[in-house]
Design a protein around this motif. Structure first.
Motif, short mmCIF file in Angstrom:
data_model
loop_
_atom_site.label_atom_id
_atom_site.label_comp_id
_atom_site.label_asym_id
_atom_site.label_seq_id
_atom_site.Cartn_x
_atom_site.Cartn_y
_atom_site.Cartn_z
N ASP A 91 0.84 -1.19 0.00
CA ASP A 91 0.00 0.00 0.00
C ASP A 91 0.87 1.24 0.00
O ASP A 91 2.10 1.16 -0.08
CB ASP A 91 -1.00 -0.01 1.17
N LEU B 236 -8.72 -3.12 -2.74
CA LEU B 236 -8.10 -1.84 -3.06
C LEU B 236 -9.11 -0.73 -2.81
O LEU B 236 -10.28 -0.84 -3.14
CB LEU B 236 -7.66 -1.79 -4.52
N TYR C 98 -1.13 1.90 -5.00
CA TYR C 98 -0.51 0.67 -4.53
C TYR C 98 0.65 0.33 -5.46
O TYR C 98 0.56 0.51 -6.69
CB TYR C 98 -1.51 -0.49 -4.54
N ARG D 9 -6.99 2.44 -7.94
CA ARG D 9 -8.38 2.10 -8.20
C ARG D 9 -9.19 3.36 -8.48
O ARG D 9 -9.09 4.35 -7.74
CB ARG D 9 -8.99 1.34 -7.02
#
Length: 271
Positions: A134, A166, A172, A193
């Motif tokens: 992350d 996510l 990420y 995302r």
């Protein structure tokens, strides 16, 4: 180099290279095919759709490595360098005036799939490994002991439902490493995302798989377009329409002399 030390060093370098914005990402719907949208503009799937790369995050396009590189500067055999992450990359200029390579794309999925071209066999004695971090450099998913008996092969590594989903707008970093030429050889990049609006979501839900891939591509959602086409290639490799769409999408990557070989490489399950 010890694998765990390599991951820690790699994560630390990434944090120094770029501090990323966590502002919510929203997929942009492009109504024009005039070519004035940012990024690549390629025909996908024969339906007049295009892959249109989204604008980079406000903090800048994140650095990555799209092709095989060794952790200690060796592993420079051509076959090692042909290891490829199937993600768009661009050349960027940082605030210090230095050029770097950005490897970054969007997904709309909570649990996306990550795709790689591996030009050599991966054995149980020297298996590959995939790690997803992350934006706080914490490991949220790690898949070890990846084996590939096909040589070469394209593999998709899916983030399982048991892993954390996510979050929209959050960045990420992923890293995929193998052994080649006696060294750890790796590729790495980023995924973010994005949220889809209700109209686009409904349109995708109504569409057939090839048209779904085209809609994702047209709206800059790379990972999802590639996953639909990659799964189709694995399940039905003789589908010519699927092959055409696959070829058109991979043209975005500008794979150079390896392009034809990569495009025609079998998509195989991860062992």
């Amino acid at each position: 180099m010890n694998a765990s030390k390599f991951w820690l060093k790699s994560a630390a370098i990434a944090a120094v290279v770029l501090v990323l914005s966590a502002a919510p990402a929203v997929a942009q719907r492009y109504e024009s095919s005039s070519g004035d949208a940012p990024g690549a503009d390629r025909a996908i799937g024969g339906g007049g759709h295009r892959y249109r790369a989204p604008l980079p995050p406000e903090a800048g396009a994140p650095a990555g490595r799209p092709f095989g590189g060794a952790s200690r500067g060796s592993g420079d055999l051509p076959i090692c360098q042909s290891l490829a992450a199937l993600v768009p990359s661009t050349r960027e200029v940082g605030r210090n005036g230095r050029e770097y390579t950005s490897v970054w794309a969007l997904t709309a999925a909570a649990h996306p799939t990550f795709w790689f071209y591996v030009p050599y066999a991966i054995t149980g004695d020297e298996p590959a490994e995939f790690v997803l971090f992350d934006d706080q450099r914490r490991i949220i998913y790690r898949k070890q002991n990846i084996v590939l008996s096909n040589e070469p092969g394209i593999i998709g590594i899916a983030l399982p439902e048991t892993a954390p989903a996510l979050e929209v707008g959050r960045m990420y970093r992923w890293n995929f490493q193998t052994q080649c030429g006696g060294e750890v050889v790796f590729v790495e990049g980023w995924i973010q995302r994005a949220a889809l609006d209700a109209e686009l979501t409904a349109e995708i839900d109504r569409a057939l798989p090839l048209d779904q891939a085209a809609l994702y591509a047209e709206n800059g959602i790379w990972y999802d377009a590639l996953t639909l086409l990659g799964n189709l290639r694995r399940e039905d490799p003789d589908n010519l329409d699927g092959l055409d769409a696959w070829m058109e999408l991979l043209e975005v990557l500008e794979l150079g002399k390896d392009e034809e070989e990569v495009v025609l490489t079998p998509v195989v399950p991860v062992e």
